[in-house]
Design an enzyme around this catalytic site. Structure first.
Site, mmCIF file in Angstrom:
data_model
loop_
_atom_site.group_PDB
_atom_site.id
_atom_site.type_symbol
_atom_site.label_atom_id
_atom_site.label_comp_id
_atom_site.label_asym_id
_atom_site.label_seq_id
_atom_site.Cartn_x
_atom_site.Cartn_y
_atom_site.Cartn_z
ATOM 1 N N CYS A 88 -110.057 -52.832 46.354
ATOM 2 C CA CYS A 88 -108.810 -52.401 46.975
ATOM 3 C C CYS A 88 -108.343 -51.131 46.263
ATOM 4 O O CYS A 88 -108.108 -51.162 45.047
ATOM 5 C CB CYS A 88 -107.764 -53.509 46.869
ATOM 6 S SG CYS A 88 -106.236 -53.049 47.689
ATOM 7 N N CYS A 261 -104.832 -46.546 52.582
ATOM 8 C CA CYS A 261 -105.967 -47.451 52.343
ATOM 9 C C CYS A 261 -107.070 -46.748 51.547
ATOM 10 O O CYS A 261 -107.804 -45.907 52.076
ATOM 11 C CB CYS A 261 -106.530 -48.004 53.654
ATOM 12 S SG CYS A 261 -107.645 -49.385 53.393
HETATM 13 O O1 PYC Z 1 -106.222 -49.561 49.611
HETATM 14 O O2 PYC Z 1 -108.287 -50.280 49.765
HETATM 15 C C1 PYC Z 1 -107.093 -50.372 50.001
HETATM 16 C C2 PYC Z 1 -106.631 -51.529 50.792
HETATM 17 C C3 PYC Z 1 -107.388 -52.504 51.383
HETATM 18 C C4 PYC Z 1 -106.512 -53.369 52.017
HETATM 19 C C5 PYC Z 1 -105.237 -52.926 51.795
HETATM 20 N N1 PYC Z 1 -105.330 -51.794 51.043
#
Ligand code: PYC
Length: 333
Positions: A88, A261
């Protein structure tokens, strides 16, 4: 009563609930082995920590665990409302900033073992400007022992290798055919450009609904990551004047990512590089649907694409989870 200390941060709007000590032993195996034990024996802790009424679907959890790799200072296992994550990005930025707040790390390189490999985080030194601003705007109050009122919070995460697995895969939703790439960035993603949706905050319900249906179609049509792995994240991209790209990312439990993300941006960078649209070392700015931005770039090592993602995290609350054994919803709804 069971008591579990926690520390909440957010990275570009996406929260991370850090649990620094587990109420049981996970043995001495790798972090991947520890994850298997958690799944088999202790999934109720994930539910207790994250689910309603104590938590919510948007929370991502992080268990700090001892690493098996002697080159790593920490091990971490990320989890959400429906299960566990391989890696993550926003969570790692949140983890390192939280450890800085707790006085457990200094600016520099920190190696972290995850279930899918070792990532290398760099905690940047605090800018003098940031320090001056923080001092003058301090709210005051009692600071718990060992905490840093002002802490460095900008982190770059050199991720595990990312790659594109499938290109321009057609999927039909409600009679309309769209196309997506299947890519790995520490989790599996389906990345779509020709969705025709408005990627903005006023359209969250429709974005969620559409992305969920795409995910259902991936399952129905047997479209997977490598070795039949489930694709559990969907990314819709759009253009924006504020960055190189804007995205809506739907997470496995149907919550959308408030951050751009980190693993999703890693997957995106791998696709861009494979298409010849991103050079080694070039900065790519990825904006989330709420407006936060991560900067990303790639390096090539042994023919593999290594993404680095940079962002900032902020600690927001700290306390103790109390689990009353008599509470019918104490371990989550
Ligand atoms: O930032 O990799 C990330 C992530 C995955 C799910 C929520 N954030």
């Amino acid at each position: 009563m069971i008591r579990i200390p926690f520390l909440d941060s957010h990275t570009g709007g996406e929260p991370t609930r850090l649990i620094t000590s587990l109420p049981f032993d996970l043995g001495t195996g790798s972090v991947a082995d520890k994850l298997s034990t958690l799944k088999a024996k202790h999934d109720d802790l994930r539910r207790t920590v994250l689910l309603e009424p104590r938590g919510s679907d948007v929370l991502v959890g992080a268990y700090l665990v001892p690493p098996a790799d002697p080159t790593c200072q920490f091990g971490v296992i990320y989890f959400n409302n429906v299960g566990y994550l391989g890696m993550c990005g926003h969570g790692t930025i949140g983890l390192i900033a939280s450890l800085a707040y707790l006085g457990k790390v200094q600016p520099g390189v920190i190696r972290v073992e995850t279930p899918v490999g070792v990532v290398e985080a760099t905690l940047h030194p605090m800018s003098l400007r940031g320090e001056a601003e923080a001092t003058s705007s301090s709210i005051g109050g009692l600071l718990p022992e060992g905490r840093n009122d002002i802490y460095p919070n900008k982190v770059s995460v050199q991720n595990i290798p990312a790659y594109r697995h499938l290109t321009h895969v057609p999927v039909t939703v409600d009679g309309k055919t769209i196309h997506g790439d299947v890519a790995w960035g520490g989790n599996w993603f389906f990345l779509i450009h020709d969705h025709g949706m408005d990627v903005n905050m006023q359209n969250l319900e429709a974005l969620t609904d559409f992305s969920w249906r795409v995910r259902e179609q991936l399952t129905a049509n047997g479209i997977t990551g490598a070795n039949g792995a489930e694709i559990d994240h969907v990314e819709l991209f759009a253009s924006t004047p504020e960055a190189d790209s804007k995205s809506f990312v739907l997470c496995p439990g149907k919550a959308y990512d408030r951050s751009p993300c980190g693993t999703g941006t890693s997957a995106k960078l791998a696709c861009l590089y494979s298409d010849g649209k991103l050079q080694v070392g070039q900065i790519w700015k990825q904006q989330s649907v709420v407006g936060s931005i991560f900067e990303g770039s790639i390096q090539i090592q042994d023919n593999r694409i290594i993404p680095t993602i940079t962002g900032e995290a902020w600690v927001m609350s700290e306390g103790t989870i109390l689990v009353d054994e008599r509470d019918p919803f104490g371990k989550g709804i």
